[in-house]
Design a protein around this motif. Structure first.
Motif, mmCIF file in Angstrom:
data_model
loop_
_atom_site.group_PDB
_atom_site.id
_atom_site.type_symbol
_atom_site.label_atom_id
_atom_site.label_comp_id
_atom_site.label_asym_id
_atom_site.label_seq_id
_atom_site.Cartn_x
_atom_site.Cartn_y
_atom_site.Cartn_z
ATOM 1 N N ASN A 8 0.853 -1.182 0.000
ATOM 2 C CA ASN A 8 0.000 0.000 0.000
ATOM 3 C C ASN A 8 0.886 1.228 0.000
ATOM 4 N N LYS A 10 1.036 5.578 -0.211
ATOM 5 C CA LYS A 10 0.295 6.830 -0.063
ATOM 6 C C LYS A 10 0.488 7.665 -1.331
ATOM 7 N N GLU A 24 -4.797 6.441 -1.282
ATOM 8 C CA GLU A 24 -3.975 5.259 -1.081
ATOM 9 C C GLU A 24 -4.150 4.289 -2.244
ATOM 10 N N THR A 90 -9.080 7.702 -3.677
ATOM 11 C CA THR A 90 -8.698 9.046 -3.301
ATOM 12 C C THR A 90 -9.968 9.891 -3.403
#
Ligand SMILES: [Zn+2]
Length: 126
Positions: A8, A10, A24, A90
């Motif tokens: 994952n 950011k 993410e 997002t």
């Protein structure tokens, strides 16, 4: 044996101005073995269509070379990518609507069209 790791990461989304919003992504990072394999798979897919196009009268003059070239194009694109986007979310910096990132090739910056304001939302690594 190839190892596919998902991670994952950011991201930050923007609509070409100073407004940004966090998000993410879940991505699969390819090793060089994976990249080669994925690129060959893509090349094979397009070349298979090219071979099938031979059977279409007249249009095969256009379709066969087209799919041969597309195959090379997408294979190179796949090989140069870092991996694949599995999913992501997002919010639109402009209208705050939720944006679902479609699965695809991981190549920065990623873009997605906001479904509620139709702006192009660009996403980059933080
Ligand atoms: Zn929007």
């Amino acid at each position: 044996m190839t190892k596919n790791e998902t991670e994952n990461i950011k991201i930050v989304a923007d609509v070409s101005d100073e407004r940004t919003s966090p998000g993410e992504l879940t991505v699969k990072i390819y090793s060089s073995t994976d990249k080669t394999f994925q690129a060959i798979k893509r090349l094979g897919f397009f070349w298979l269509i090219a071979v099938a196009s031979v059977l279409i009268p007249v249009l095969h003059f256009v379709l066969v070379p087209l799919f041969l070239v597309l195959g090379v194009f997408f294979a190179v694109r796949t090989y140069r990518s870092e991996g694949a986007v599995l999913r992501g979310t997002t919010t639109c910096p402009h209208c705050k609507a939720d944006i679902t990132v479609q699965p695809g090739v991981l190549q920065w910056p990623l873009t997605e069209i906001c479904q509620s304001c139709t702006r192009v939302v660009r996403m980059r690594k933080v």
